[in-house]
Design a protein around this motif. Structure first.
Motif, PDB file in Angstrom:
ATOM      1  N   TYR A 178      12.964  13.373 -42.116  1.00  0.00           N
ATOM      2  CA  TYR A 178      13.162  13.242 -43.565  1.00  0.00           C
ATOM      3  C   TYR A 178      13.044  14.615 -44.237  1.00  0.00           C
ATOM      4  O   TYR A 178      13.808  14.932 -45.164  1.00  0.00           O
ATOM      5  N   GLU A 179      12.098  15.430 -43.784  1.00  0.00           N
ATOM      6  CA  GLU A 179      11.932  16.763 -44.372  1.00  0.00           C
ATOM      7  C   GLU A 179      13.171  17.620 -44.128  1.00  0.00           C
ATOM      8  O   GLU A 179      13.585  18.396 -45.001  1.00  0.00           O
ATOM      9  N   VAL A 180      13.759  17.514 -42.948  1.00  0.00           N
ATOM     10  CA  VAL A 180      14.979  18.279 -42.652  1.00  0.00           C
ATOM     11  C   VAL A 180      16.097  17.877 -43.603  1.00  0.00           C
ATOM     12  O   VAL A 180      16.803  18.726 -44.173  1.00  0.00           O
ATOM     13  N   LYS A 181      16.274  16.564 -43.812  1.00  0.00           N
ATOM     14  CA  LYS A 181      17.344  16.102 -44.693  1.00  0.00           C
ATOM     15  C   LYS A 181      17.089  16.544 -46.130  1.00  0.00           C
ATOM     16  O   LYS A 181      18.030  16.912 -46.857  1.00  0.00           O
ATOM     17  N   ALA A 182      15.830  16.518 -46.540  1.00  0.00           N
ATOM     18  CA  ALA A 182      15.502  16.909 -47.919  1.00  0.00           C
ATOM     19  C   ALA A 182      15.749  18.387 -48.169  1.00  0.00           C
ATOM     20  O   ALA A 182      15.990  18.791 -49.314  1.00  0.00           O
ATOM     21  N   GLN A 183      15.703  19.187 -47.109  1.00  0.00           N
ATOM     22  CA  GLN A 183      15.847  20.641 -47.262  1.00  0.00           C
ATOM     23  C   GLN A 183      17.237  21.138 -46.865  1.00  0.00           C
ATOM     24  O   GLN A 183      17.424  22.314 -46.601  1.00  0.00           O
ATOM     25  N   GLY A 184      18.228  20.238 -46.759  1.00  0.00           N
ATOM     26  CA  GLY A 184      19.598  20.676 -46.540  1.00  0.00           C
ATOM     27  C   GLY A 184      20.221  20.311 -45.206  1.00  0.00           C
ATOM     28  O   GLY A 184      21.382  20.659 -44.943  1.00  0.00           O
ATOM     29  N   ARG A 185      19.508  19.629 -44.335  1.00  0.00           N
ATOM     30  CA  ARG A 185      20.041  19.168 -43.046  1.00  0.00           C
ATOM     31  C   ARG A 185      20.378  20.347 -42.112  1.00  0.00           C
ATOM     32  O   ARG A 185      20.044  21.484 -42.384  1.00  0.00           O
ATOM     33  N   ASN A 186      21.024  19.986 -40.945  1.00  0.00           N
ATOM     34  CA  ASN A 186      21.512  20.986 -39.971  1.00  0.00           C
ATOM     35  C   ASN A 186      20.373  21.883 -39.475  1.00  0.00           C
ATOM     36  O   ASN A 186      20.462  23.107 -39.457  1.00  0.00           O
ATOM     37  N   ALA A 187      19.231  21.262 -39.080  1.00  0.00           N
ATOM     38  CA  ALA A 187      18.096  22.049 -38.620  1.00  0.00           C
ATOM     39  C   ALA A 187      17.178  21.167 -37.785  1.00  0.00           C
ATOM     40  O   ALA A 187      17.349  19.945 -37.704  1.00  0.00           O
ATOM     41  N   VAL A 188      16.203  21.821 -37.152  1.00  0.00           N
ATOM     42  CA  VAL A 188      15.189  21.136 -36.352  1.00  0.00           C
ATOM     43  C   VAL A 188      13.838  21.352 -37.027  1.00  0.00           C
ATOM     44  O   VAL A 188      13.484  22.490 -37.382  1.00  0.00           O
ATOM     45  N   ARG A 189      13.076  20.283 -37.207  1.00  0.00           N
ATOM     46  CA  ARG A 189      11.770  20.392 -37.835  1.00  0.00           C
ATOM     47  C   ARG A 189      10.725  19.777 -36.891  1.00  0.00           C
ATOM     48  O   ARG A 189      10.889  18.660 -36.395  1.00  0.00           O
ATOM     49  N   LEU A 190       9.662  20.518 -36.654  1.00  0.00           N
ATOM     50  CA  LEU A 190       8.577  20.083 -35.774  1.00  0.00           C
ATOM     51  C   LEU A 190       7.389  19.685 -36.645  1.00  0.00           C
ATOM     52  O   LEU A 190       6.986  20.425 -37.542  1.00  0.00           O
ATOM     53  N   ARG A 191       6.802  18.505 -36.362  1.00  0.00           N
ATOM     54  CA  ARG A 191       5.662  18.064 -37.156  1.00  0.00           C
ATOM     55  C   ARG A 191       4.605  17.472 -36.216  1.00  0.00           C
ATOM     56  O   ARG A 191       4.926  16.711 -35.304  1.00  0.00           O
ATOM     57  N   VAL A 192       3.373  17.842 -36.437  1.00  0.00           N
ATOM     58  CA  VAL A 192       2.266  17.334 -35.628  1.00  0.00           C
ATOM     59  C   VAL A 192       1.228  16.700 -36.539  1.00  0.00           C
ATOM     60  O   VAL A 192       1.195  16.947 -37.753  1.00  0.00           O
TER      61      VAL A 192
END
Length: 565
Positions: free
Chosen positions: A551-565
């Motif tokens: 969801y964070e990736v989509k909110a910030q413009g998509r086309n990326a990888v986001r890691l969350r722990v």
């Protein structure tokens, strides 16, 4: 037609030999024309010999008349030459089981005895008497010249012409690749150049070089190439000796003595090389038979559904064949040398074979196959007998059920796991307690792709992405399609490693642009959220954390990888 060609070849060789190696009154120094006729006779049944013998008789008479001038006595030379060829052919036909002169040592020995010694001696007797009557030549020198020239010429050249008449050279040539043909040509030309170099100079006695080189060439060229090499040596050396050039010129004595010495040299070279060729041929044929038998057995086992292990009297595996890797999870070569107790350590079910309690057991392979193992002694009566264990796959129905189950849990479009299959796989992996990370992936603006290019193109985009995911992940990772344009990957690795792989996936999917005929989006992008499984987490919490990262990736413009722990 063969008789005509044989006559033409005989005439050309006879006339050329007489012109170059005879003074018009004595015999030629080397006589290879008879080899043309003998090589053909050994290929034909005796009922077809007459036209060939007549062609040789006429060609011999014409060659003598052309070179020496017409004389009725030349018909005697022709008759003697053709008669000795006939005697050699009859004698060899009776004693040889094959027309191939170099097939084995026995065949080679009989050929040299009859064609190189007995018949030239008989022909030399009558030929020398004829020379005494026509040209007043002394008997002993004339006999020696006839015997050595005819015997050597027949022995040297008959294998060559024999291979021409039976088509061996044509078959040998067709059986080689273009590169192999060039290599053989280079070797033969190089050998001819070496022989020419040896016989062009008279400063050093280098007669050992052609012999050594020809023996070495026996291995890459085989018997067909060696026949050509021996003939080259005979022709080049004879011409050099007649011209009083080469190492032979270092000898004292007249041309006859030098010619006889050269003939002895050729005989020794011939005997050495033909012996090597015969040994190599015999061993090659024997080895080929063993290879054919071994290939047949291995082919039977390879196409058999059963694996077979053979044990000696000490219980050591000496043979392993068949699909051992499929049924026993071990290549055949790794099984050879193992003892039955060692095998029982790997498959405890085989313990029953050690004390004779059981002869048939079932075991489970690592691939999940059910295998039936049958134990049998080679000789049940004899003590310390060898044994055989046969492994038979009895899981045909289980395999069919497994394939059916696989289809149930596989997405038809992308060939990755469907939602049910992926969640079941995740559940099993989490029970193992290994380090793992979950990646949730969405195709950016997929609805626009369907609206603009149609659902067919949209399906192809999903199929290409599924293929990309399968390619970039390992067999131990789980890849699934859990929604319309939603994918998931469960990595057996930490989140950092998973992020690197997902980065490669995103980069590769961008490269799909324009690969579909009839139009494609300007570019295809993916959004990816990753979470690593932490101690005490549930499966739901793992999915929830990865979904929050997505969801964070989509909110910030998509086309990326986001890691969350």
């Amino acid at each position: 037609m063969r008789a005509l060609w044989a006559g033409v070849a005989y005439f050309c060789l006879a006339a050329l030999t007489l012109r170059l190696t005879s003074d018009g009154r004595n015999h030629a120094t080397i006589w290879i024309a008879d080899a043309v006729i003998l090589g053909l006779l050994l290929q034909l049944p005796r009922a077809q010999w007459r036209p060939v013998l007549v062609a040789g008789l006429i060609a011999n008479h014409l060659a003598n008349d052309v070179v020496r001038g017409f004389a009725w006595g030349h018909i005697l030379y022709a008759a003697i030459n053709i008669a000795q060829v006939w005697v050699a052919a009859v004698s060899l036909k009776r004693r040889l089981a094959t027309s191939s002169i170099l097939s084995d040592m026995r065949t080679l020995g009989l050929f040299v005895l009859w064609a190189g010694l007995i018949t030239p001696a008989i022909g030399g007797l009558f030929g020398s008497l004829t020379s005494m009557a026509i040209y007043q030549q002394p008997f002993l020198p004339s006999f020696a010249r006839w015997f050595f020239s005819n015997g050597l010429g027949i022995v040297v050249a008959t294998p060559f012409f024999n291979s021409i008449w039976d088509g061996s050279y044509a078959e040998f040539y067709r059986g080689k690749s273009a590169l192999q043909r060039w290599k053989m040509l280079v070797l033969l030309v190089g050998y001819a150049a070496l022989v020419d170099l040896v016989f062009r100079q008279a400063d050093m006695p280098l007669l050992f070089l052609p012999v050594s080189a020809l023996v070495l060439l026996t291995f890459p060229l085989g018997r067909h190439g060696i026949k050509v090499g021996i003939l080259m040596t005979a022709v080049i050396g004879t011409l050099a000796t007649i011209a009083n050039r080469g190492p032979i010129a270092l000898m004292h004595g007249d041309l006859l003595a030098k010619s006889i010495f050269f003939q002895f040299y050729l005989i020794m070279t011939l005997a050495t090389c033909l012996t090597v060729v015969a040994i190599i041929t015999s061993r090659a044929e024997f080895s080929a038979k063993l290879d054919d038998r071994d290939k047949s057995i291995r082919m039977i086992l390879a196409n058999s559904p059963d694996a077979v292990l053979g044990f000696d009297a000490h219980g050591c595996c000496i043979f392993a064949g068949g699909p051992t890797e499929a049924l026993l999870d071990t290549p055949s070569q790794d099984l050879v040398g193992l003892s039955l107790p060692q095998l029982a350590q790997k498959w405890p079910e085989l313990d029953g074979f050690l004390d004779g309690r059981e002869t048939v057991v079932e075991l489970q392979s690592n691939q999940g196959f059910c295998v039936e193992a049958s134990f049998a002694l080679l000789d049940p009566i004899a003590a310390g007998s060898g044994a055989v264990i046969t492994f038979h796959n009895i899981t045909a129905r289980a395999l069919r059920e497994r394939e059916l189950a696989k289809k149930v849990f596989t997405d038809d479009l992308t060939q990755v796991l469907n939602r049910a299959g992926f969640h079941q796989g995740v559940h099993e992996v989490l029970k193992e307690g290994v380090t793992c990370s979950l990646a949730l992936i969405d195709v950016d603006h997929f609805k626009e792709i369907n609206d603009r290019y149609g659902h067919g193109k949209g399906d192809e985009v999903l199929s290409r992405i599924g293929q990309c995911l399968r390619t970039e992940t390992r067999m131990t990772d789980l890849v699934g399609r859990i929604g319309g344009d939603e994918f998931a990957i469960l990595f057996r690795a930490d989140a950092t490693t998973a992020a690197k792989v997902c980065g490669r996936i995103l980069e590769r999917c961008r490269g799909l642009t324009g690969s579909i005929e009839g139009g494609y989006p300007e570019y295809v992008t993916l959004s990816c959220g990753i979470a690593q499984m932490m101690p005490g987490w549930s499966k739901a919490q793992l999915f929830r954390t990865a979904d929050e990262a997505l969801y964070e990736v989509k909110a910030q413009g998509r086309n990326a990888v986001r890691l969350r722990v």
